[in-house]
Motif scaffolding. Sequence first.
Motif, PDB file in Angstrom:
ATOM      1  N   TYR A  74       0.888  -1.185   0.000  1.00  0.00           N
ATOM      2  CA  TYR A  74       0.000   0.000   0.000  1.00  0.00           C
ATOM      3  C   TYR A  74       0.910   1.215   0.000  1.00  0.00           C
ATOM      4  O   TYR A  74       1.370   1.666   1.055  1.00  0.00           O
ATOM      5  CB  TYR A  74      -0.854  -0.058   1.266  1.00  0.00           C
ATOM      6  N   SER A 121      -1.499   6.733   9.629  1.00  0.00           N
ATOM      7  CA  SER A 121      -2.957   6.846   9.743  1.00  0.00           C
ATOM      8  C   SER A 121      -3.658   5.866   8.802  1.00  0.00           C
ATOM      9  O   SER A 121      -4.630   5.219   9.181  1.00  0.00           O
ATOM     10  CB  SER A 121      -3.403   8.285   9.451  1.00  0.00           C
ATOM     11  N   HIS A 122      -3.188   5.772   7.569  1.00  0.00           N
ATOM     12  CA  HIS A 122      -3.741   4.746   6.661  1.00  0.00           C
ATOM     13  C   HIS A 122      -3.608   3.365   7.308  1.00  0.00           C
ATOM     14  O   HIS A 122      -4.528   2.553   7.274  1.00  0.00           O
ATOM     15  CB  HIS A 122      -2.969   4.724   5.331  1.00  0.00           C
ATOM     16  N   GLY A 169      -6.208   2.648   9.945  1.00  0.00           N
ATOM     17  CA  GLY A 169      -7.496   2.305   9.359  1.00  0.00           C
ATOM     18  C   GLY A 169      -7.515   0.875   8.833  1.00  0.00           C
ATOM     19  O   GLY A 169      -8.479   0.128   9.042  1.00  0.00           O
ATOM     20  N   LEU A 170      -6.445   0.479   8.162  1.00  0.00           N
ATOM     21  CA  LEU A 170      -6.355  -0.886   7.638  1.00  0.00           C
ATOM     22  C   LEU A 170      -6.334  -1.905   8.780  1.00  0.00           C
ATOM     23  O   LEU A 170      -7.005  -2.944   8.718  1.00  0.00           O
ATOM     24  CB  LEU A 170      -5.085  -1.036   6.798  1.00  0.00           C
ATOM     25  N   MET A 183      -9.201  -4.648   9.359  1.00  0.00           N
ATOM     26  CA  MET A 183      -8.832  -6.040   9.070  1.00  0.00           C
ATOM     27  C   MET A 183      -8.071  -6.599  10.261  1.00  0.00           C
ATOM     28  O   MET A 183      -6.871  -6.861  10.178  1.00  0.00           O
ATOM     29  CB  MET A 183      -7.973  -6.112   7.808  1.00  0.00           C
ATOM     30  N   LEU A 232      -7.440  -8.143  -1.769  1.00  0.00           N
ATOM     31  CA  LEU A 232      -8.102  -8.335  -0.478  1.00  0.00           C
ATOM     32  C   LEU A 232      -9.371  -9.182  -0.593  1.00  0.00           C
ATOM     33  O   LEU A 232      -9.904  -9.636   0.409  1.00  0.00           O
ATOM     34  CB  LEU A 232      -8.475  -6.984   0.141  1.00  0.00           C
ATOM     35  N   ILE A 250      -7.084   7.420   8.024  1.00  0.00           N
ATOM     36  CA  ILE A 250      -7.785   6.320   8.692  1.00  0.00           C
ATOM     37  C   ILE A 250      -9.015   5.925   7.889  1.00  0.00           C
ATOM     38  O   ILE A 250      -9.294   4.732   7.671  1.00  0.00           O
ATOM     39  CB  ILE A 250      -8.175   6.719  10.131  1.00  0.00           C
ATOM     40  N   ALA A 265      -9.514   6.302   4.740  1.00  0.00           N
ATOM     41  CA  ALA A 265      -9.085   5.621   3.519  1.00  0.00           C
ATOM     42  C   ALA A 265      -8.750   4.160   3.797  1.00  0.00           C
ATOM     43  O   ALA A 265      -9.178   3.253   3.076  1.00  0.00           O
ATOM     44  CB  ALA A 265      -7.866   6.338   2.914  1.00  0.00           C
ATOM     45  N   GLY A 266      -7.979   3.937   4.868  1.00  0.00           N
ATOM     46  CA  GLY A 266      -7.637   2.556   5.219  1.00  0.00           C
ATOM     47  C   GLY A 266      -8.878   1.714   5.472  1.00  0.00           C
ATOM     48  O   GLY A 266      -8.985   0.575   5.018  1.00  0.00           O
ATOM     49  N   LEU A 267      -9.828   2.275   6.192  1.00  0.00           N
ATOM     50  CA  LEU A 267     -11.076   1.554   6.459  1.00  0.00           C
ATOM     51  C   LEU A 267     -11.823   1.255   5.167  1.00  0.00           C
ATOM     52  O   LEU A 267     -12.405   0.181   5.010  1.00  0.00           O
ATOM     53  CB  LEU A 267     -11.965   2.370   7.407  1.00  0.00           C
ATOM     54  N   PHE A 312     -10.667   0.693   2.177  1.00  0.00           N
ATOM     55  CA  PHE A 312     -10.065  -0.454   1.498  1.00  0.00           C
ATOM     56  C   PHE A 312     -10.398  -1.746   2.221  1.00  0.00           C
ATOM     57  O   PHE A 312     -10.488  -2.811   1.604  1.00  0.00           O
ATOM     58  CB  PHE A 312      -8.545  -0.289   1.377  1.00  0.00           C
ATOM     59  N   ALA A 313     -10.579  -1.659   3.533  1.00  0.00           N
ATOM     60  CA  ALA A 313     -10.945  -2.847   4.310  1.00  0.00           C
ATOM     61  C   ALA A 313     -12.427  -3.159   4.184  1.00  0.00           C
ATOM     62  O   ALA A 313     -12.904  -4.113   4.803  1.00  0.00           O
ATOM     63  CB  ALA A 313     -10.574  -2.641   5.777  1.00  0.00           C
ATOM     64  N   GLU A 318     -15.016  -1.016   4.951  1.00  0.00           N
ATOM     65  CA  GLU A 318     -15.853  -0.387   5.962  1.00  0.00           C
ATOM     66  C   GLU A 318     -16.105   1.086   5.616  1.00  0.00           C
ATOM     67  O   GLU A 318     -15.238   1.767   5.076  1.00  0.00           O
ATOM     68  CB  GLU A 318     -15.183  -0.472   7.336  1.00  0.00           C
ATOM     69  N   ILE A 328     -10.857   8.279  -3.439  1.00  0.00           N
ATOM     70  CA  ILE A 328     -11.241   7.427  -2.321  1.00  0.00           C
ATOM     71  C   ILE A 328     -12.419   8.095  -1.610  1.00  0.00           C
ATOM     72  O   ILE A 328     -12.406   9.314  -1.422  1.00  0.00           O
ATOM     73  CB  ILE A 328     -10.028   7.225  -1.377  1.00  0.00           C
ATOM     74  N   SER A 348     -16.808   6.408  -5.417  1.00  0.00           N
ATOM     75  CA  SER A 348     -15.478   6.454  -4.795  1.00  0.00           C
ATOM     76  C   SER A 348     -14.907   7.869  -4.861  1.00  0.00           C
ATOM     77  O   SER A 348     -13.797   8.105  -5.385  1.00  0.00           O
ATOM     78  CB  SER A 348     -14.524   5.452  -5.457  1.00  0.00           C
TER      79      SER A 348
END
Lengths: 187, 176
Positions: A41, A52-53, A56-57, A61, A186, B64, B66-68, B70-71, B73, B100, B162
């Motif tokens: 990523y 921060s990304h 969130g990931l 997960m 994923l 955060i 953005a990460g969510l 992709f997961a 959520e 995103i 998106s």
Amino acid sequence: MMKRNECLEILADQLSDDTVVVAVYTTAFDWIKLRPSPLNYIFTGAMDLASSHALGLAIGMPDRRVVVLDGDGSLLMNMGSLVTIAGQAPKNLIHFVAENGTYEANGGHAIPGAGNADFAGFARAAGYASASEFSELDDFQNSLSSLLQAEGPVFAALKIEPGPPPEMDYRMMHGAQIRDDFRAALK
Amino acid sequence: MSDARPTSDPVRGASIIAAVKSAGVGTVITVPDITTSDGLLRPISNDANLRHINVCKEDECIGISAGLSFAGERALILIQNTGFLDSINAIRAVGVEYEIPICLMVGLLGKQAGEAPSEARNYGVRIVEPILDAMGIPRALIETEEDVALIAPAIEAAYKTSRPTALLIGQSPEAE
């Protein structure tokens, strides 16, 4: 002091294939050559946002390990994220910081307080589950397995020699393909 | 031409929260905002059905979220207009250029009742809509119970296309 690529080679050798790796700029370009994977990523956008990304990931997960390959200059711009991450306490997050004291991607200029700041100390004080620093490659190699199995959030500062930046393909980094590949990986 | 809004039928915090949940949002990422503190943040922080992530600085919210996403959520970012202004580069890079879905709910601190945001006496309020427009980010002003109907479609559109979206809270939502 260690060479960044030597540390990354050791890490690539020990990471499981299903680990998500969030990496910034110069480290990202070195990393993707060592471990090409759609689970890399490297599209963090703003240079300070890797941690921060990754949070969130990791929260989204919880059954997948998330590794951050951060830079010292990047982390200095988002120091509060150490407190945020410790507060959320994701067990699956490991946060590495390559400390070379420079903004490698922006001309190699010194970061503020280069050599003075204690990044592992910052993480420890913020409340990370564990925080360590490594200056010798043997120590890092011998400790890595334990780091990767420890309950997070784990922090490790890697004392790295400054060096010339790698070849950087920003078109690839900013392109939609790698984001699409990540989403697909994923599923 | 002024776009002055009525101050009757003030929006209720509970209505906003219900609309946000109906759009599939499971996480709210926050830095406290005066406008929404009592009507939104307080009940959100006590809601067992919402994950609440409080951060130190508003641009963390962008990463955060953005990460969510992709997961798999959905998240809502609840911040003050001053925090929005502080996060513009992150929104630009992650939301706009990387396409995103970043859903912003922004309290307009200092906006007076009946003022249109773009005509607000407060500079930090007055520039919010033009900045969103310049960035191509859709926006909606939420001040009355009737406006609540705009929330879920905006969030759905953000995740379907998106792209980022912004829901501006012009008056303090009523607390329960």
